[in-house]
Scaffold this motif. Sequence first.
Motif: not given
Ligand code: CA
Length: 577
Positions: A188, A198-200
């Motif tokens: 996202s 969350d962070l990817d």
């Molecule tokens: Ca994410």
Amino acid sequence: MQNIEITRLFEELADLLEIQNANPFRVRAYRNAARTLGDLPESAAEILADPNRSLDDLPGIGKDLAEKIATIVSTRTLPQLEELRAAVPAGVVEMLKVPGLGPKKAAALFQQLQITSLAELKAQCESGAVAKLKGFGAKTAQVILEGLAHLAQAGQRLYLAEVEPLAEELLTHLRGVPGVVRVEAAGSFRRRRETLGDLDLLAIARNSEAVMQALAAHPAVDKVLQQGETKQRVRLKLGLEMDLRVVPEESYGAALQYFTGSKDHNIRVRQRAIERGLKLNEYGLFRGETQVGGATENEVYQAVELPWIPPELRESRREFDWAVAGTLPTLIEPGDLQGDLHMHTTATDGAATIREMIEAAQTRGLTYIAITDHSQRVSMANGLDAKHLRKHWAEIEAIRADYPRIHVLKGIECDILEDATLDLDDEVLAEADWVLAVLHYGLKQPAEQITRRLMTAIENPHVDAIGHLTGRLIGKRPPAAMDLGTVLRGMSQHGKWLEINAHPARLDADDITVAQAKDLGIPIVINSDSHSVQGFEVLKYGVYQARRGGLESGDVMNALPWGEFRNRLARRRRNDV
Ligand code: CA
Ligand code: DGT
Ligand code: CA
């Protein structure tokens, strides 16, 4: 490290102290320090690093606070904060996220009813116990219940703007690790959604162990939650979890495409692959067992006979139709903005003077701005009545003569009152260069009344644009209910412009609404709603929202050079749209 991270910690500290009934002066000292840092045009970390300067020269920052800031900059936390976090039950801290619940009320609920979780809070509101507490009452209990429902729906997501500076810092950190070929954020974050779950992160590295170690050692990381050979999940001190995946070079494009999402977009891309006798997954593109591509995203899209699609459009809305037809928009870029038509000064609730705002806008490279302080209804923010507004405008006129390189419009953020009238008379509005009409109060009125109020503003010839259309605060206050179709058709018919308010909590109108507005030919303006000289920083988040709505530079009025903008506004005002 950005000031916003320090500000967050001071605010949390103040909240926790307040829950513990600490000395109100101490609480206020932290809140004032947070405000000072929030309004500071430069980075506190940089001042610290400069041997010739000292943080305790700043207003409201003494030696003690300056030392605390130094500790935060080097450790991203404070021992005192850690102690308080351990002393106050997590459920009590969580209560602060409930709209309508501040630290004082949370403390009362904790101390008098021993409530330590949101579930208990809900139960005690429903049983009537909360309503009986001194200073609460049935109405407050109802507001808390509504807040709880809203919170459950919104989930625990952070604003993109809260995460972006740290994400950039982590990317830079990981790119510096020996053997790292590439690191990129997916998910996202890459699609520039307004909030993140969350962070990817995705990396190509010769030694995946080394990258993971480097991440684990970063001071922004609170804890490693999971670690495998190529995947690591950590919790950031910011309050967000993060995945780091290390993938082989030949799979990078496929992995980036897969983990960028959205899930619905991916399903359609994969379907197109199947239709062409291919298999697509996060490891690559395959014909039978043989990999035939996937090193770059371009390869992936080419294989399914599509042009590369910008991540912001990957929501399975209209991007496939556009891509197939060859009509993908050339999306607006943050650097395209040349003006900003919504900002406040010390005349109402801004922290900077007219001159300071003009100079800050100019430093940012803007060539035109509108000063739009509040109208009288917003008494909390010292809103201006006709007399004070005229005086304020006279001041703007006098000052703008000193700045020949930037065009300064005399504007107003005029409230649309609960009874569907405007907060200022037509004859006053007629004297403005720029009128932004907005809802601030009575946002819970029925849809018919909200629609009627907006239509009043839309039908008023002096109103140029509608600001923060729904009044929502993401995760905190739901959008006002309205008949959006009627409102947008009205705006189109009366030649009104629609604001994307770039404030990270507003981003209102949202991506879907601005796409609808574009279909109706409604011009868009992207505004910062600055309340300080730092406020312009948020403009890019408004641009991201515009990109998600498929807007091109030409759809956005303040991406026009001054001369063209002025002509468009003049045409709008003559009502030949
Ligand atoms: Ca994410
Ligand atoms: P978030 O984290 O809630 O803000 O949103 P995302 O989109 O970052 O979601 P996340 O982190 O759960 O997953 C990252 C991307 O990975 C997602 O956008 C698409 C892909 N993905 C995850 N799970 C699935 C799945 O079950 N199927 C497919 N096709 N893709 C998935
Ligand atoms: Ca994820």
